[in-house]
Structure formats: structure tokens, C-alpha cells
Enzyme design. Sequence first.
Site, short mmCIF file in Angstrom:
data_model
loop_
_atom_site.label_atom_id
_atom_site.label_comp_id
_atom_site.label_asym_id
_atom_site.label_seq_id
_atom_site.Cartn_x
_atom_site.Cartn_y
_atom_site.Cartn_z
CB THR A 174 -6.32 -5.93 10.31
OG1 THR A 174 -6.94 -7.20 9.82
CG2 THR A 174 -6.74 -4.79 9.63
NE ARG A 205 -1.41 -5.95 7.24
CZ ARG A 205 -2.60 -6.63 7.17
NH1 ARG A 205 -3.19 -7.54 7.80
NH2 ARG A 205 -3.35 -5.88 5.85
CE1 TYR A 208 -9.01 -3.25 1.30
CE2 TYR A 208 -8.31 -1.30 -0.03
CZ TYR A 208 -7.97 -2.43 0.96
OH TYR A 208 -6.78 -2.63 1.39
NE ARG A 230 -5.72 -12.69 5.39
CZ ARG A 230 -6.28 -11.68 5.47
NH1 ARG A 230 -6.29 -10.81 4.61
NH2 ARG A 230 -7.13 -11.43 6.59
CE LYS A 278 -3.79 -2.57 2.76
NZ LYS A 278 -4.59 -2.38 3.86
CD GLU A 292 -8.50 -9.26 -3.17
OE1 GLU A 292 -9.19 -9.07 -2.07
OE2 GLU A 292 -7.36 -9.87 -3.04
CG ASN A 315 -2.91 -2.75 7.14
OD1 ASN A 315 -2.74 -2.53 6.00
ND2 ASN A 315 -4.12 -3.30 7.56
CG HIS A 370 -4.81 -6.66 0.10
ND1 HIS A 370 -6.31 -6.72 0.59
CD2 HIS A 370 -4.98 -7.59 -1.26
CE1 HIS A 370 -6.86 -7.56 -0.10
NE2 HIS A 370 -6.17 -7.96 -1.06
CG PHE A 424 -12.58 1.34 7.93
CD1 PHE A 424 -12.23 0.82 6.64
CD2 PHE A 424 -13.39 0.55 8.77
CE1 PHE A 424 -12.44 -0.50 6.45
CE2 PHE A 424 -13.34 -0.82 8.47
CZ PHE A 424 -12.91 -1.52 7.16
P1 IDP Z 1 -7.05 -7.15 5.99
O1 IDP Z 1 -6.29 -6.34 5.35
O2 IDP Z 1 -6.44 -7.48 7.26
O3 IDP Z 1 -7.59 -8.21 5.39
P2 IDP Z 1 -9.74 -6.03 6.31
O4 IDP Z 1 -10.49 -6.06 7.49
O5 IDP Z 1 -9.99 -6.66 5.10
O6 IDP Z 1 -8.31 -6.23 6.66
O7 IDP Z 1 -9.73 -4.42 6.03
C1 IDP Z 1 -9.26 -3.97 4.75
C2 IDP Z 1 -8.31 -2.71 5.09
O8 IDP Z 1 -9.02 -1.65 5.49
C3 IDP Z 1 -7.09 -3.00 6.34
O9 IDP Z 1 -6.12 -3.55 5.65
C4 IDP Z 1 -6.92 -1.50 6.68
O10 IDP Z 1 -6.07 -1.14 5.96
C5 IDP Z 1 -8.34 -0.96 6.45
N1 IDP Z 1 -9.02 -0.99 7.91
C6 IDP Z 1 -9.83 -2.15 8.40
N2 IDP Z 1 -10.41 -1.67 9.50
C7 IDP Z 1 -10.01 -0.53 9.70
C8 IDP Z 1 -10.28 0.47 10.94
O11 IDP Z 1 -11.14 0.10 11.74
N3 IDP Z 1 -10.12 1.68 10.66
C9 IDP Z 1 -9.35 2.07 9.64
N4 IDP Z 1 -8.88 1.29 8.47
C10 IDP Z 1 -9.17 -0.05 8.48
MG MG Z 2 -9.57 -8.28 3.84
#
Ligand code: IDP
Ligand code: MG
Length: 149
Positions: free
Chosen positions: A91, A102, A49, A85, A9, A126, A112, A115, A57
Site C-alpha cells: 500500500t 507503487r 471501499y 498484487r 486511481k 468488485e 498510491n 487498486h 482515512f
Molecule cells: P490496498 O489498496 O493496498 O489494498 P487497503 O488497505 O485496502 O490498501 O486500503 C485501500 C486504499 O485506502 C489504499 O490503497 C489507499 O489509497 C487508502 N489508504 C489505506 N490506508 C490509508 C491511510 O492510512 N491513509 C490514507 N489512505 C489510506
Molecule cells: Mg485493499
Amino acid sequence: METTYIMIKPDGVQRGLVGEIIGRFEQKGLKLVGLKSMVPSEEIAAKHYEVHKERPFFPGLMKFITSGPVVCMAWSGVEAIKVARTLIGPTNGRDAAPGTIRGDFGMDIGYNMIHGSDAAETAEFELGLWFPEGTMNWNYETQNWVYEG
Ligand code: IDP
Ligand code: MG
């Protein structure tokens, strides 16, 4: 064999972690079958997304992902989706164990750095979205030393 979609990212690119992150996938024994960089359009980011579009968010996530270059990758291997993963970690960087990407480099939930597809269906979606031109088919000689059988 599976192929997973991995994306560094904008924060990972800005922080100079591209080489470090690619190196971890390479050293693990995954096979690189796609690599390119772009500044994502609103359209592609929103499709990527889509599942999060009702989340509070989401607007911030769109702004973040379209803010600068990302590095788009496709990596193949046995159970590549799960393996990636595990390399990435949970996350929130503050919950992620040392040794994960991470966990080693992140302090935030949104920023973070990376992806990784979370399931076979999302990987397929994707990869089709970010690599409509397809991925590379090449003979990964090292594979014979990565897997016994
Ligand atoms: P992942 O990337 O670990 O699969 P997801 O829950 O699919 O996590 O969320 C996608 C992306 O959205 C995350 O990687 C992060 O960048 C962002 N994100 C997820 N939850 C939050 C939050 O509570 N606040 C801000 N950004 C978030
Ligand atoms: Mg995800």
C-alpha cells in the site's frame, strides 16, 4: 484462470501513468478482458471501499477517488489476483520495492495510483460493481506462448 479488478486511481491518471501501468499488465502476460474510464460517483466509490468506512482515512479516500477519472480494468490469468498484487506492491509507496508499480512511482500511502482486488470474493464483488455489463470473452492467442501447458 482468475479475473481480477484493477483500477488506476485519479493520481495515476493525473500523473500520466495510464499507458505505463497498462503496459506492465500486458507485458506480464495477463489478458485484458475489460477496460473503461469514468469519474466514479459517490455511490460506487462508497460501495467499493465499504470495508474501510469506519477508518479515519475514509472521507479523504472518498474525496480522492471521486475527484477525477479512474481507469477500470479486468485482467485474467492463472492466479491473476496474486500476480496483480505482486506487480502493484504494498500500500505505502515508500515501502514498495523497485520494480513494483507503487515502488517505482509512489511516495504516499493514500495516493498510491492503483487498486487491485485482494482475494477471490473481493474480485467477484468488485467486477460486478464496476463491470455490471460483464467482461469480454476473447481468444488470447499469445496465451499459448505465455503458459507451457
Ligand atoms: P490496498 O489498496 O493496498 O489494498 P487497503 O488497505 O485496502 O490498501 O486500503 C485501500 C486504499 O485506502 C489504499 O490503497 C489507499 O489509497 C487508502 N489508504 C489505506 N490506508 C490509508 C491511510 O492510512 N491513509 C490514507 N489512505 C489510506
Ligand atoms: Mg485493499
